[in-house]
Design an enzyme around this catalytic site. Structure first.
Site, PDB file in Angstrom:
ATOM      1  N   HIS A  66       0.857  -1.074  -0.068  1.00  0.00           N
ATOM      2  CA  HIS A  66       0.065  -0.014  -0.035  1.00  0.00           C
ATOM      3  C   HIS A  66       0.825   1.255   0.042  1.00  0.00           C
ATOM      4  CE1 HIS A  66      -3.926  -1.938   1.844  1.00  0.00           C
ATOM      5  NE2 HIS A  66      -3.522  -2.624   0.689  1.00  0.00           N
ATOM      6  N   GLU A  97       0.996   3.875   2.082  1.00  0.00           N
ATOM      7  CA  GLU A  97       1.500   4.134   3.166  1.00  0.00           C
ATOM      8  C   GLU A  97       2.826   3.450   3.688  1.00  0.00           C
ATOM      9  OE1 GLU A  97      -3.181   4.414   3.780  1.00  0.00           O
ATOM     10  OE2 GLU A  97      -1.572   3.244   2.418  1.00  0.00           O
TER      11      GLU A  97
END
Length: 350
Positions: free
Chosen positions: A52, A54
């Site tokens: 992802h 992040e």
């Protein structure tokens, strides 16, 4: 929120758009991590949906993430997958503030990511860049909330609203600049669909042939209730699949396979069927200057183009060589309630 917040969120949104069409069932998220006005880490959802955004940005920032602000285009995930939730990763990294564009509609997240952050004492602000984030992640939102992919219809028409010089004839309507833009749009979609008439007349490849983006070609499908792909056709050779169902059934099946963005390239009857079913979210219409005459194939199999465009509003227009590209979208409507049961085809964690 400040002018700096708008600037950094704009950066995150641009990163997220890099991932359009590549993230499987996951949304195309962008993230930047900033401390004392300096960029510490960047990330966007990687091919297949992992890592992802992040996770990538935190890995780049390292210890620089402690006390920093994370700008994320979508609420960080809150559920466990192959790895832990991104919200917990932000907490563990010592992020002091999180600015998100929009809440995640996935029922497994939907406020849960923000709650994890707030419970850990992290300042959370949301809404920055929300309108653009909704447009950028419309494919994911449509699949989660409506149980179907976002449908992007593309058509190139002559000045007299024809798509071909005659039945079964392969006719070049648009110029090289417009064709390049179509290939870019293909690279930004998960799947692409045509009717069997287009297969027989044009023998299309439906690939992205822009230099460096060849690997971004969408999954090809042909729509036909009875037909089979000609064995020697490009689509048969590439392993395209024939779908034999109604438009709503086809879209439900593709959503179940994790398709967020579906590009529909024709022909006339297929385009009309999607329009009449009310299943077109975006209409990319390329208008050429030349006319094809009375023997040509009408753009929407008898449905007047002006009538077909009534539910849409123009959102973008651009001159591409001698052609004019106009992008239409359906009017914004209140989002329906989620139709998927929790854990069924939604966003994958990790």
């Amino acid at each position: 929120m400040t002018t700096d917040d708008a600037r950094w969120m704009d950066n995150a949104l641009r990163l997220g758009r890099r991932a359009l069409g590549t993230t499987a069932e996951n949304p195309n998220v962008g993230c930047v991590i900033v401390k004392d006005g300096r960029l510490k880490g960047v990330g966007w959802t990687q091919p297949g949906g992992r890592p992802h955004a992040e996770t990538q940005a935190l890995a780049m920032a390292g210890e620089g993430a402690r006390g920093a602000t994370a700008y994320v285009t979508l609420e960080p995930c809150a559920h466990h997958g192959r790895t832990g939730p991104c919200a917990e990763a932000l907490v563990k990294a010592g992020i002091a503030r999180v600015v998100t564009a929009i809440e995640d509609p996935d029922p497994r997240v939907s406020g849960g990511g923000h709650a994890i952050l707030r419970q850990a004492g992290i300042a959370v602000e949301t809404g920055q860049g929300a309108e653009q984030a909704r447009r950028d992640m419309a494919g994911f939102f449509t699949r989660i909330l409506k149980g179907r992919p976002q449908v992007i219809l593309k058509m190139a028409v002559s000045a007299d609203h024809m798509i071909s010089g005659g039945v079964g004839q392969r006719t070049a309507i648009s110029g090289p600049e417009a064709r390049a833009r179509v290939h870019l749009l293909r690279a930004q979609c998960d799947a692409i669909l045509v009717g069997m008439g287009t297969v027989l007349a044009d023998d299309p490849e439906l690939t992205c042939r822009l230099p460096g983006l060849e690997s971004r070609s969408p999954k090809p499908f042909a729509l036909s209730r009875t037909g089979r792909l000609p064995p020697a056709s490009h689509l048969a050779q590439s392993g395209a699949e024939v779908l034999r169902a109604s438009v709503p059934e086809v879209l439900a099946e593709l959503a179940a396979r994790g398709i967020n963005r579906l590009m529909v390239e024709g022909g006339a009857r297929v385009a009309r069927s999607f329009l009449e079913a009310g299943m077109v979210d975006q209409f990319h219409l390329i208008r050429a200057k030349k006319s094809l005459g009375s023997g040509g194939v009408a753009v929407l199999a008898g449905l007047p183009l002006d009538q077909a465009l009534q539910p849409f509003q123009m959102v973008e227009q651009e001159r591409l060589g001698d052609d004019l590209l106009t992008v239409y979208e359906t009017s914004q409507q209140e989002s329906p309630s989620p139709v998927r049961r929790m854990g069924e085809g939604g966003r994958q964690a990790g």
